[in-house]
Write a protein that holds these residues in place. Sequence first.
Motif, PDB file in Angstrom:
ATOM      1  N   ASP A  17      -8.998  -4.492 -48.742  1.00 12.09           N
ATOM      2  CA  ASP A  17      -9.557  -5.833 -48.811  1.00 12.09           C
ATOM      3  C   ASP A  17     -10.055  -6.226 -47.419  1.00 12.09           C
ATOM      4  OD1 ASP A  17     -10.310  -8.356 -49.445  1.00 12.09           O
ATOM      5  OD2 ASP A  17      -8.284  -9.177 -49.569  1.00 12.09           O
ATOM      6  N   VAL A  18     -11.297  -5.878 -47.128  1.00 16.64           N
ATOM      7  CA  VAL A  18     -11.862  -6.172 -45.814  1.00 16.64           C
ATOM      8  C   VAL A  18     -12.696  -7.448 -45.827  1.00 16.64           C
ATOM      9  CG1 VAL A  18     -11.890  -3.758 -45.130  1.00 16.64           C
ATOM     10  CG2 VAL A  18     -13.876  -4.741 -46.273  1.00 16.64           C
ATOM     11  N   THR A  19     -12.720  -8.135 -46.953  1.00 16.70           N
ATOM     12  CA  THR A  19     -13.536  -9.344 -47.068  1.00 16.70           C
ATOM     13  C   THR A  19     -13.141 -10.375 -46.017  1.00 16.70           C
ATOM     14  OG1 THR A  19     -13.734  -8.988 -49.452  1.00 16.70           O
ATOM     15  CG2 THR A  19     -14.309 -11.165 -48.620  1.00 16.70           C
ATOM     16  N   SER A  20     -11.829 -10.518 -45.786  1.00 14.41           N
ATOM     17  CA  SER A  20     -11.366 -11.506 -44.823  1.00 14.41           C
ATOM     18  C   SER A  20     -11.831 -11.189 -43.412  1.00 14.41           C
ATOM     19  CB  SER A  20      -9.831 -11.599 -44.856  1.00 14.41           C
ATOM     20  OG  SER A  20      -9.248 -10.368 -44.494  1.00 14.41           O
ATOM     21  N   TYR A  21     -12.081  -9.900 -43.129  1.00 15.87           N
ATOM     22  CA  TYR A  21     -12.555  -9.515 -41.808  1.00 15.87           C
ATOM     23  C   TYR A  21     -14.071  -9.652 -41.692  1.00 15.87           C
ATOM     24  CZ  TYR A  21      -7.876  -7.658 -41.135  1.00 15.87           C
ATOM     25  OH  TYR A  21      -6.523  -7.536 -41.029  1.00 15.87           O
ATOM     26  N   LEU A  22     -14.762  -9.608 -42.807  1.00 12.76           N
ATOM     27  CA  LEU A  22     -16.209  -9.788 -42.793  1.00 12.76           C
ATOM     28  C   LEU A  22     -16.581 -11.260 -42.669  1.00 12.76           C
ATOM     29  CD1 LEU A  22     -17.365  -7.294 -45.572  1.00 12.76           C
ATOM     30  CD2 LEU A  22     -17.860  -7.124 -43.127  1.00 12.76           C
ATOM     31  N   PHE A  23     -15.884 -12.124 -43.410  1.00 12.78           N
ATOM     32  CA  PHE A  23     -16.240 -13.535 -43.462  1.00 12.78           C
ATOM     33  C   PHE A  23     -15.220 -14.445 -42.782  1.00 12.78           C
ATOM     34  CE2 PHE A  23     -18.118 -11.470 -47.196  1.00 12.78           C
ATOM     35  CZ  PHE A  23     -19.452 -11.744 -46.982  1.00 12.78           C
ATOM     36  N   GLY A  24     -14.131 -13.871 -42.306  1.00 12.26           N
ATOM     37  CA  GLY A  24     -13.120 -14.663 -41.633  1.00 12.26           C
ATOM     38  C   GLY A  24     -12.062 -15.184 -42.592  1.00 12.26           C
ATOM     39  N   SER A  25     -10.844 -15.220 -42.130  1.00 10.41           N
ATOM     40  CA  SER A  25      -9.746 -15.742 -42.947  1.00 10.41           C
ATOM     41  C   SER A  25      -8.694 -16.326 -42.015  1.00 10.41           C
ATOM     42  CB  SER A  25      -9.156 -14.623 -43.817  1.00 10.41           C
ATOM     43  OG  SER A  25      -8.149 -15.128 -44.662  1.00 10.41           O
ATOM     44  N   ILE A  26      -9.081 -17.370 -41.311  1.00 10.85           N
ATOM     45  CA  ILE A  26      -8.227 -17.928 -40.275  1.00 10.85           C
ATOM     46  C   ILE A  26      -6.939 -18.520 -40.837  1.00 10.85           C
ATOM     47  CG2 ILE A  26      -9.305 -20.208 -40.305  1.00 10.85           C
ATOM     48  CD1 ILE A  26      -9.037 -20.196 -37.225  1.00 10.85           C
ATOM     49  N   TYR A  27      -6.956 -18.940 -42.110  1.00 12.96           N
ATOM     50  CA  TYR A  27      -5.759 -19.523 -42.705  1.00 12.96           C
ATOM     51  C   TYR A  27      -4.698 -18.477 -43.014  1.00 12.96           C
ATOM     52  CZ  TYR A  27      -8.561 -23.757 -43.304  1.00 12.96           C
ATOM     53  OH  TYR A  27      -9.336 -24.864 -43.081  1.00 12.96           O
ATOM     54  N   THR A  28      -5.052 -17.200 -42.943  1.00 10.77           N
ATOM     55  CA  THR A  28      -4.076 -16.145 -43.210  1.00 10.77           C
ATOM     56  C   THR A  28      -3.547 -15.522 -41.920  1.00 10.77           C
ATOM     57  OG1 THR A  28      -5.757 -14.397 -43.371  1.00 10.77           O
ATOM     58  CG2 THR A  28      -5.216 -15.603 -45.390  1.00 10.77           C
ATOM     59  N   LEU A  29      -3.824 -16.141 -40.777  1.00  8.94           N
ATOM     60  CA  LEU A  29      -3.314 -15.607 -39.516  1.00  8.94           C
ATOM     61  C   LEU A  29      -1.791 -15.559 -39.541  1.00  8.94           C
ATOM     62  CD1 LEU A  29      -5.424 -17.307 -36.662  1.00  8.94           C
ATOM     63  CD2 LEU A  29      -5.474 -14.923 -37.374  1.00  8.94           C
ATOM     64  N   SER A  30      -1.260 -14.401 -39.214  1.00 12.35           N
ATOM     65  CA  SER A  30       0.190 -14.260 -39.100  1.00 12.35           C
ATOM     66  C   SER A  30       0.605 -14.507 -37.652  1.00 12.35           C
ATOM     67  CB  SER A  30       0.605 -12.847 -39.522  1.00 12.35           C
ATOM     68  OG  SER A  30       0.078 -11.885 -38.624  1.00 12.35           O
ATOM     69  N   TRP A  31       1.909 -14.563 -37.418  1.00 15.97           N
ATOM     70  CA  TRP A  31       2.364 -14.719 -36.038  1.00 15.97           C
ATOM     71  C   TRP A  31       2.014 -13.488 -35.205  1.00 15.97           C
ATOM     72  CZ3 TRP A  31       3.134 -19.185 -34.089  1.00 15.97           C
ATOM     73  CH2 TRP A  31       3.656 -20.224 -34.862  1.00 15.97           C
ATOM     74  N   THR A  32       1.988 -12.327 -35.841  1.00 13.77           N
ATOM     75  CA  THR A  32       1.565 -11.113 -35.131  1.00 13.77           C
ATOM     76  C   THR A  32       0.123 -11.242 -34.673  1.00 13.77           C
ATOM     77  OG1 THR A  32       3.064  -9.747 -36.447  1.00 13.77           O
ATOM     78  CG2 THR A  32       1.277  -8.606 -35.305  1.00 13.77           C
ATOM     79  N   ASP A  33      -0.750 -11.715 -35.585  1.00  9.62           N
ATOM     80  CA  ASP A  33      -2.148 -11.935 -35.221  1.00  9.62           C
ATOM     81  C   ASP A  33      -2.263 -12.930 -34.076  1.00  9.62           C
ATOM     82  OD1 ASP A  33      -2.930 -10.274 -37.327  1.00  9.62           O
ATOM     83  OD2 ASP A  33      -3.085 -11.950 -38.733  1.00  9.62           O
ATOM     84  N   LEU A  34      -1.487 -13.998 -34.165  1.00  8.14           N
ATOM     85  CA  LEU A  34      -1.576 -15.063 -33.170  1.00  8.14           C
ATOM     86  C   LEU A  34      -1.114 -14.582 -31.798  1.00  8.14           C
ATOM     87  CD1 LEU A  34      -2.614 -17.906 -33.365  1.00  8.14           C
ATOM     88  CD2 LEU A  34      -0.274 -18.710 -33.673  1.00  8.14           C
ATOM     89  N   TRP A  35      -0.039 -13.787 -31.767  1.00  5.41           N
ATOM     90  CA  TRP A  35       0.424 -13.252 -30.490  1.00  5.41           C
ATOM     91  C   TRP A  35      -0.593 -12.300 -29.885  1.00  5.41           C
ATOM     92  CZ3 TRP A  35       3.696 -15.303 -27.395  1.00  5.41           C
ATOM     93  CH2 TRP A  35       4.793 -16.024 -27.883  1.00  5.41           C
ATOM     94  N   LEU A  36      -1.287 -11.549 -30.745  1.00  5.50           N
ATOM     95  CA  LEU A  36      -2.337 -10.651 -30.257  1.00  5.50           C
ATOM     96  C   LEU A  36      -3.479 -11.462 -29.646  1.00  5.50           C
ATOM     97  CD1 LEU A  36      -3.332  -7.729 -30.035  1.00  5.50           C
ATOM     98  CD2 LEU A  36      -4.356  -7.978 -32.305  1.00  5.50           C
TER      99      LEU A  36
END
Length: 268
Positions: free
Chosen positions: A114-133
């Motif tokens: 499911d790469v759709t979120s990476y093509l169009f963005g999915s900021i509401y699904t940011l995890s804490w891992t993503d945020l720390w990165l």
Amino acid sequence: MDIFSEYFFQRALIGGILIGGMAPLLGVFLVLRRLSMIGDTLAHVSIAGVALGFLVGVYPLAVGLVFSIAASFAIERLRRAYRTYAELSIAIIMSGGVALATFLFTLGKGFNMDVTSYLFGSIYTLSWTDLWLVFGVTLIVLAMMFVFFKEMFLIMFDEDAASVSGIPLRALNLLLTILTALVIGVAIKIVGALLVSALLTVPVACSLAVAKSFRHSVWIALLYSEIAVVGGLVAAGVWNWAPGATVVLMLIALLIGTLLVRPRRTSV
């Protein structure tokens, strides 16, 4: 407005504010050096990395980040090989990135990709891992720009003079491209690969229409970017719009409004 109490929206705001600060800071240097399209190029390569991450079961954002950094090295190598046609390096890497991403998507048919979120963005699904990165990349970008701001400024306006004065031109060119790759790599989940270059360029376009100096343009670009990010996320959260697209459309609206107010000012 109860959305502000939701943890997912709080993470989205934090991530958006961090990216909204990093992107135009680098974008000023990229735009004035006529490298505006490098954002799109690195974003397409990052998507290929994301696809590979899904295929092999590794954290996709990290693989996309590695691909983006590798592409930055390739761009600089090709820019040195084609000095007279430096923009050719961007076209070559973009073509390769699109082709590789398409190839990996084909291999991934039948898998859970499911790469759709990476093509169009999915900021509401940011995890804490993503945020720390994102936070880690922010610290790196701010530290490097603080240390090398003066050198970057000199290179931007006169590479030959900067080289003669002893500034390590090749190393700093590579550093700028790597920092851009880092920002693109972590931003694709926030605004999406198809829109990420807007954060690098549109706030700068707004600032160049009204700024009186280079430093002035940097601060104005940051202001435009943060207004669009925060305003776009709030509007998207309240009215259930696509957040990445809303942020970019707000940037475009700010640019149009700025040009209508100051139509004759187009450069610093």
